[in-house]
Structure formats: structure tokens, C-alpha cells
Design an enzyme around this catalytic site. Sequence first.
Site, PDB file in Angstrom:
ATOM      1  N   GLY A 196      -2.654  -4.722  -7.980  1.00  0.00           N
ATOM      2  CA  GLY A 196      -1.111  -5.202  -8.811  1.00  0.00           C
ATOM      3  C   GLY A 196      -2.917  -5.738  -9.697  1.00  0.00           C
ATOM      4  N   HIS A 197      -4.022  -6.174  -9.169  1.00  0.00           N
ATOM      5  CA  HIS A 197      -5.180  -5.925 -10.780  1.00  0.00           C
ATOM      6  C   HIS A 197      -4.909  -4.683 -11.127  1.00  0.00           C
ATOM      7  CE1 HIS A 197      -6.575  -8.546  -7.217  1.00  0.00           C
ATOM      8  NE2 HIS A 197      -6.641  -9.602  -7.993  1.00  0.00           N
TER       9      HIS A 197
ATOM     10  N   GLN B 237     -12.761 -23.836  -9.367  1.00  0.00           N
ATOM     11  CA  GLN B 237     -11.515 -24.157  -8.579  1.00  0.00           C
ATOM     12  C   GLN B 237     -10.942 -23.870  -7.872  1.00  0.00           C
ATOM     13  OE1 GLN B 237     -10.665 -20.493 -11.189  1.00  0.00           O
ATOM     14  NE2 GLN B 237      -9.054 -19.551  -9.409  1.00  0.00           N
TER      15      GLN B 237
ATOM     16  N   ALA C 298       3.496  -8.034  -9.807  1.00  0.00           N
ATOM     17  CA  ALA C 298       3.316  -6.565  -8.833  1.00  0.00           C
ATOM     18  C   ALA C 298       3.728  -6.454  -7.399  1.00  0.00           C
ATOM     19  CB  ALA C 298       2.161  -5.622  -9.138  1.00  0.00           C
TER      20      ALA C 298
ATOM     21  N   LEU D 194       1.428  -8.952  -4.618  1.00  0.00           N
ATOM     22  CA  LEU D 194       0.313  -8.719  -4.010  1.00  0.00           C
ATOM     23  C   LEU D 194      -0.757  -9.814  -4.380  1.00  0.00           C
ATOM     24  CD1 LEU D 194       0.674  -5.047  -4.787  1.00  0.00           C
ATOM     25  CD2 LEU D 194       0.813  -5.868  -2.611  1.00  0.00           C
TER      26      LEU D 194
END
Length: 290
Positions: free
Chosen positions: A45-46, A70, A185, A193
Site C-alpha cells: 500500500g505504501h 498521535q 490498496a 493493507l
Amino acid sequence: MVPQALGKTPKIVRTVAELRAQVAAWKAVGERVALIPTMGALHEGHLSLIALGQAHARRTVASVFVNPKQFAPHEDFDSYPRGEARDAELLAGVGCDLMFAPNVDEMYAPGFSTTVNLTGVSEPLEGAARPQFFGGVATVVTKLLLQSQADVAIFGEKDYQQLQVIRRVVKDLDIPVQIVGAPTARAEDGLALSSRNAYLSPEERAAAVALPDAMKAAAKAVAAGGRIDEAEAAAKAALTAAGFRQVDYVDIRETGDLSRLGPGPIGDARGRILVAAWLGKTRLIDNMAV
């Protein structure tokens, strides 16, 4: 667009000064720069975000930084997957030009006391479930955009609310960067993903497909004229039946400001179904157009 040289190890820099010097050198010869912010533990995905960045700019910069601001104290900051050497290899394989890998002190120097907070789009869903989350995201992304001075920044639609928050911050603060959303993705069975998928046991991974399946069923029901509240309830029931121990939310919302839609049929509105649910100790989030 000049093709990237695959297999070349990306340059790794760890300070803002080094990052800005390299970006300035590229821009001095007229090259556009794309930033792809990540927390590492990279996957396909990245890498698809890197490819999209290469379609928008001559140079790509991937930041790799697990942002402590976060995470709440009870969340998985310490156990979040990390692996810088593997990340660098994966970036090399897709021709990424630069990896920015600062440490916490570089990003948040002693005495750091500024936070970027916003209202509206940040308040429901993840904002309600994780109250500290979007302040941390907005702060680190604002810093990365200013540090890199990128022309374009790429964010995945998998974190759809985060994408809308970043668009709001960039607009409100007049940050001169183009924000591009990339399609989610997915694995062959439809699961989005995510680095946190590594937490799933084989049995949980098999059950996780119920998440995209429930979203698809809800989207289909609403598209056919069904009531939003009934589609949301059916999706929640499907997740519970599949073994999800807790459903934080299943909401169908307006695509831009994420305002509530329903309870009746969607009509002419543009909708997005957003889901967060726990499978064992792993919290999965996903979304889909309605």
C-alpha cells in the site's frame, strides 16, 4: 516523466537541515518534489503511494517516523512495527529518491509546545474514539509539509478521515502544497493493507475479510434505496457474527465534511461508509464509497 532508477538505495537523511538542502537542490533545477508521509513498516500500500508520487513529481521523499503525539498512553506506540532497513530496501525497489527518518528529538525538540488542532471534520468517528489522534496527526503533517516544502503530498484513502483532516489543515493554514488521495490498496480477499495487519493471528486474518464484505453489503443496500440506519445495523451484526469483539463505529457519512447521513435513504447525497472494529487485540479501520 523521467523513469526512476529502480534498485538504487535511497539517500537517508535524519535532520530537517539535510532534508531542506536536498529539496532545495532539486528545486533549483526545476524538479517537482512529492512527499509520502509514513510511519514505516512499509507494505505494498505504501509503495503504491510512492508510485503515485512519481506520477506527480520528478522526485519522491518518503518520511518514516512513528509519531508519538498521535498515540494515547494505552495504545501501541512501543509495539508498533518498525524496521528501517527493510523499509529502505522496499523504497529502493520502487525508485524512491530520499528517506527522511528523523528521531523524536529532531521532530519535537526539548520545549516543544505547539499543537495544531481543528474542529468539524476531526470530531466524529476517530476523533471521538481516539481524542488525541488528530491533534497529533495534524501537528506532525504540518511540520513535515513545512520541513520538506514539497509540491505535492500523497495520502491513502484507507485513512479517509485523516485525509479530509489534512485537506482542511492545508486549506485553513494556506500551506502551498497539493494534497492527493490514493485509492486503498487491498489484499486479494479485499482486506485493506495495513501495518497493523501483522498483529493478526492466522485465524483472525481469515475472519478479517468480514470487514470489507460488510461494507460492500451495506453500500449495495443503500445504493438500492435501502435505509442508512438499517444498512449500518446489518454491517455491525455481520462483524459481531464474524468474531469481532467490539465495533467502535459503522457510519455512513457525507464524503467531504463527514456530516451524518440518514437515517433514511441516501438520496442524492455522496456517501462514504467508515468502519472501525476490534478483532482480538487489533483495531482495524476501513472505508468505502457508497
